[in-house]
Write a protein that holds these residues in place. Structure first.
Motif, PDB file in Angstrom:
ATOM      1  N   GLY A 208       0.812  -1.231   0.000  1.00 56.61           N
ATOM      2  CA  GLY A 208       0.000   0.000   0.000  1.00 56.61           C
ATOM      3  C   GLY A 208       0.837   1.269   0.000  1.00 56.61           C
ATOM      4  O   GLY A 208       0.297   2.369   0.145  1.00 56.61           O
ATOM      5  N   LEU A 209       2.156   1.122  -0.183  1.00 57.13           N
ATOM      6  CA  LEU A 209       3.013   2.310  -0.088  1.00 57.13           C
ATOM      7  C   LEU A 209       3.429   2.868  -1.455  1.00 57.13           C
ATOM      8  O   LEU A 209       4.282   3.750  -1.535  1.00 57.13           O
ATOM      9  N   ASN A 210       2.837   2.339  -2.520  1.00 55.95           N
ATOM     10  CA  ASN A 210       3.077   2.921  -3.845  1.00 55.95           C
ATOM     11  C   ASN A 210       2.505   4.337  -3.861  1.00 55.95           C
ATOM     12  O   ASN A 210       1.476   4.590  -3.219  1.00 55.95           O
ATOM     13  N   ILE A 211       3.162   5.204  -4.607  1.00 49.38           N
ATOM     14  CA  ILE A 211       2.773   6.624  -4.593  1.00 49.38           C
ATOM     15  C   ILE A 211       2.278   7.061  -5.964  1.00 49.38           C
ATOM     16  O   ILE A 211       2.887   6.731  -6.990  1.00 49.38           O
ATOM     17  N   ARG A 212       1.185   7.795  -5.974  1.00 54.97           N
ATOM     18  CA  ARG A 212       0.641   8.383  -7.199  1.00 54.97           C
ATOM     19  C   ARG A 212       0.434   9.883  -6.950  1.00 54.97           C
ATOM     20  O   ARG A 212       0.224  10.303  -5.807  1.00 54.97           O
TER      21      ARG A 212
ATOM     22  N   ILE B 265       1.467  17.561 -17.254  1.00 52.65           N
ATOM     23  CA  ILE B 265       0.366  18.130 -16.454  1.00 52.65           C
ATOM     24  C   ILE B 265       0.249  17.288 -15.183  1.00 52.65           C
ATOM     25  O   ILE B 265       0.161  16.051 -15.279  1.00 52.65           O
ATOM     26  N   GLY B 266       0.289  17.940 -14.030  1.00 50.59           N
ATOM     27  CA  GLY B 266       0.216  17.175 -12.778  1.00 50.59           C
ATOM     28  C   GLY B 266      -0.348  18.009 -11.653  1.00 50.59           C
ATOM     29  O   GLY B 266      -0.665  19.192 -11.836  1.00 50.59           O
ATOM     30  N   GLY B 267      -0.459  17.381 -10.491  1.00 46.52           N
ATOM     31  CA  GLY B 267      -1.125  18.040  -9.386  1.00 46.52           C
ATOM     32  C   GLY B 267      -0.205  18.428  -8.250  1.00 46.52           C
ATOM     33  O   GLY B 267      -0.632  19.034  -7.269  1.00 46.52           O
ATOM     34  N   ASN B 268       1.093  18.041  -8.337  1.00 43.94           N
ATOM     35  CA  ASN B 268       2.010  18.268  -7.226  1.00 43.94           C
ATOM     36  C   ASN B 268       1.372  17.752  -5.934  1.00 43.94           C
ATOM     37  O   ASN B 268       1.325  18.435  -4.914  1.00 43.94           O
ATOM     38  N   ASN B 269       0.882  16.518  -5.998  1.00 44.07           N
ATOM     39  CA  ASN B 269      -0.014  16.016  -4.958  1.00 44.07           C
ATOM     40  C   ASN B 269       0.205  14.504  -4.760  1.00 44.07           C
ATOM     41  O   ASN B 269      -0.625  13.688  -5.126  1.00 44.07           O
ATOM     42  N   GLU B 270       1.364  14.167  -4.163  1.00 46.49           N
ATOM     43  CA  GLU B 270       1.724  12.746  -4.029  1.00 46.49           C
ATOM     44  C   GLU B 270       1.111  12.132  -2.776  1.00 46.49           C
ATOM     45  O   GLU B 270       1.198  12.710  -1.690  1.00 46.49           O
ATOM     46  N   TRP B 271       0.521  10.957  -2.973  1.00 44.31           N
ATOM     47  CA  TRP B 271      -0.089  10.223  -1.849  1.00 44.31           C
ATOM     48  C   TRP B 271       0.265   8.739  -1.955  1.00 44.31           C
ATOM     49  O   TRP B 271       0.231   8.181  -3.056  1.00 44.31           O
ATOM     50  N   THR B 272       0.538   8.107  -0.814  1.00 46.04           N
ATOM     51  CA  THR B 272       0.608   6.642  -0.845  1.00 46.04           C
ATOM     52  C   THR B 272      -0.824   6.117  -0.991  1.00 46.04           C
ATOM     53  O   THR B 272      -1.788   6.782  -0.559  1.00 46.04           O
TER      54      THR B 272
ATOM     55  N   ASP C 275       0.369  -8.312  -4.814  1.00 45.68           N
ATOM     56  CA  ASP C 275       0.729  -7.101  -5.547  1.00 45.68           C
ATOM     57  C   ASP C 275       0.473  -7.240  -7.045  1.00 45.68           C
ATOM     58  O   ASP C 275       0.454  -8.354  -7.583  1.00 45.68           O
ATOM     59  N   ARG C 276       0.306  -6.096  -7.699  1.00 42.94           N
ATOM     60  CA  ARG C 276       0.222  -6.038  -9.172  1.00 42.94           C
ATOM     61  C   ARG C 276       1.611  -6.388  -9.730  1.00 42.94           C
ATOM     62  O   ARG C 276       2.616  -5.813  -9.273  1.00 42.94           O
ATOM     63  N   PRO C 277       1.697  -7.305 -10.709  1.00 43.51           N
ATOM     64  CA  PRO C 277       3.031  -7.616 -11.273  1.00 43.51           C
ATOM     65  C   PRO C 277       3.663  -6.360 -11.878  1.00 43.51           C
ATOM     66  O   PRO C 277       2.996  -5.594 -12.565  1.00 43.51           O
ATOM     67  N   GLY C 278       4.946  -6.146 -11.582  1.00 42.12           N
ATOM     68  CA  GLY C 278       5.672  -4.997 -12.145  1.00 42.12           C
ATOM     69  C   GLY C 278       5.151  -3.652 -11.663  1.00 42.12           C
ATOM     70  O   GLY C 278       5.336  -2.640 -12.337  1.00 42.12           O
ATOM     71  N   HIS C 279       4.533  -3.638 -10.500  1.00 42.62           N
ATOM     72  CA  HIS C 279       3.857  -2.446  -9.963  1.00 42.62           C
ATOM     73  C   HIS C 279       4.829  -1.273  -9.798  1.00 42.62           C
ATOM     74  O   HIS C 279       5.738  -1.322  -8.956  1.00 42.62           O
ATOM     75  N   ASP C 280       4.637  -0.205 -10.566  1.00 38.90           N
ATOM     76  CA  ASP C 280       5.501   0.976 -10.435  1.00 38.90           C
ATOM     77  C   ASP C 280       5.363   1.564  -9.037  1.00 38.90           C
ATOM     78  O   ASP C 280       4.256   1.732  -8.522  1.00 38.90           O
ATOM     79  N   ARG C 281       6.513   1.908  -8.434  1.00 34.68           N
ATOM     80  CA  ARG C 281       6.485   2.336  -7.037  1.00 34.68           C
ATOM     81  C   ARG C 281       5.995   3.770  -6.868  1.00 34.68           C
ATOM     82  O   ARG C 281       5.195   4.059  -6.001  1.00 34.68           O
ATOM     83  N   ARG C 282       6.526   4.646  -7.698  1.00 33.77           N
ATOM     84  CA  ARG C 282       6.164   6.065  -7.472  1.00 33.77           C
ATOM     85  C   ARG C 282       6.105   6.832  -8.786  1.00 33.77           C
ATOM     86  O   ARG C 282       6.988   6.661  -9.645  1.00 33.77           O
ATOM     87  N   TYR C 283       5.060   7.642  -8.944  1.00 31.76           N
ATOM     88  CA  TYR C 283       4.973   8.614 -10.041  1.00 31.76           C
ATOM     89  C   TYR C 283       4.902  10.010  -9.423  1.00 31.76           C
ATOM     90  O   TYR C 283       4.232  10.197  -8.405  1.00 31.76           O
TER      91      TYR C 283
END
Ligand code: NAD
Ligand code: DAU
Length: 356
Positions: free
Chosen positions: A218-222, A249-256, A287-295
């Motif tokens: 649950g610590l992946n970040i979007r 284009i982004g939100g500057n709004n990172e959350w786990t 987990d999702r296979p190949g789950h990207d950790r952080r965007y």
């Protein structure tokens, strides 16, 4: 006065864009082309269905002849390309549709645009391609956010298919002179978000008293952005963006993921109290296979060059979104049938909830 072809306008972001655009530019012509896959929903376009400036065409972006016919018959000069297979998990279990729509379909649109706008008529035009931050790959905890210069490193079949489409768009500009722009955006949320994606899945599962599935730890970040801010970013790129350029284009709004889920649980408990706390529904699964950790998106270029700024806070946006799902039960309940149920069964019931 631009005359727009909006592909994928019956999906989540596309339909929000249609509403946004017709509100802000009521005199513009806007034609939606959408294949109405499982993710496309005419109910998303219900509020504009009687607007004389709007037309819906049921069709596939791979149908080059249809797209060429529409460009000519409607004298369209602007194409905003949202249509895609968009769910990472589905790209893992069934990548073929992603290759077909995201790569072959985008190429088919490029060929149609080139044929009509460059070879046949030579007119002013714009092909805007809507892409994602996932093309840049995954960040470590202390890495700087993605800029437009970050090398492409897609990790899922979805991300790879979007990366391929971005490259094709770029190539049609460099080789043929097609007037293109591309925007790469972070995770969107808001009304009409299909409930296979994390935020609407959590809201609708809580409303149905079902487990909230969280992949891995649950610590992946979007980096979450309210969908209307994305629409505003695209509008700015269309109006002021330089041809051949890409804009983040982004939100500057990172959350786990776990923090965002807990926030939604708290708001749900306040707005729609149940006998037990919503957080008790949280279930960690494989987990999702190949789950990207952080965007994370660095939108500096879009901010300084185009004056882009996300409006409103995340807390405001997420409350508005939750309220929308509370007030539009018929919308999401009508999705909870047929192919959606089959997907949920396949994706969540088969996997062992205790496996990590
Ligand atoms: P979505 O899955 O909700 O909607 C996709 C729409 O495209 C649906 O209406 C579907 O019917 C239509 N479609 C699919 N295949 C088609 C085809 N072959 N021909 C015509 N129409 C077809 O997707 P979304 O979340 O609204 O994403 C829209 C675009 O934005 C996509 O290109 C996606 O890659 C990009 N994007 C999404 C996000 C996000 O967080 N959702 C973030 C950044 C970029
Ligand atoms: O970053 C932009 C991308 O955001 C878009 O290009 C994609 O079209 C869009 O689907 C989205 O991709 P994600 O994979 O980030 O979104 P999703 O909502 O599927 O998942 C968000 C996070 O939540 C991710 O880390 C996976 C996790 N997750 C998701 C689901 C569906 C869970 O933990 N459990 C779930 O059941």
């Amino acid at each position: 006065m631009p005359r727009l072809l909006v592909t994928g306008g019956a999906g989540f972001i596309g339909s929000n864009f249609v509403h946004y655009w017709l509100r802000r530019h009521p005199d513009d012509r806007l034609v939606v082309l959408d294949a109405l896959t499982y993710a496309g929903n005419l109910a998303n376009l219900e509020p504009v269905k009687h607007n004389p400036q709007y037309r819906f065409v049921h069709g596939n972006i791979c149908d080059q002849a249809l797209v060429e016919k529409l460009l000519v018959e409607e004298q369209l000069d602007t194409l905003v390309h949202f249509a895609a297979e968009s769910h990472v998990d589905r790209s893992i279990t069934g990548p073929d549709a992603f290759i077909e729509t995201n790569i072959v379909g985008t190429h088919s649109l490029l060929k149609a645009a080139k044929n009509i706008w460059l070879d046949t008529r030579r007119q002013e035009h714009r092909f805007h391609h809507v892409s994602t931050d996932e093309v840049y790959g995954s960040l470590g905890p202390h890495d700087p956010a993605f800029t437009e210069e970050t090398p492409y490193a897609p990790n899922s079949p979805y991300a790879a298919s979007k990366a391929a489409s971005d490259h094709l768009v770029r190539a049609y500009h460099h080789t043929y002179g097609l007037q293109v722009t591309t925007s790469n955006c972070s995770n969107n949320y808001g009304p009409y978000h299909f409930p296979e994606k994390l935020i609407p899945l959590v809201i609708t599962n809580i409303l149905q008293g079902k487990p909230i599935p969280i992949y891995g730890d649950g610590l992946n970040i979007r980096d979450w952005l309210y969908v209307e801010d994305h629409c505003r970013g695209i509008e700015l790129v269309l109006q002021q963006g330089r041809v051949g350029e890409t804009y983040n284009i982004g939100g500057n709004n990172e959350w786990t993921n776990i923090d965002i889920v807990k926030l939604i649980c708290d708001i749900m408990d306040e707005l729609r109290p149940r006998s037990t706390r919503s957080a008790e529904l949280i279930t960690f699964i494989k987990d999702r296979p190949g789950h990207d950790r952080r965007y994370a998106i660095d939108a500096e270029k879009t901010m300084t060059e185009l004056g882009y700024q996300p409006l409103g806070s995340f807390e405001t946006g997420i409350r508005k979104t939750i309220t929308w799902y509370l007030e539009n039960e018929a919308w999401w309940k009508s999705i909870m049938e047929g192919s959606y149920l089959e997907w949920i069964e396949k994706q969540y019931s088969i996997s062992d909830p205790t496996a990590k």
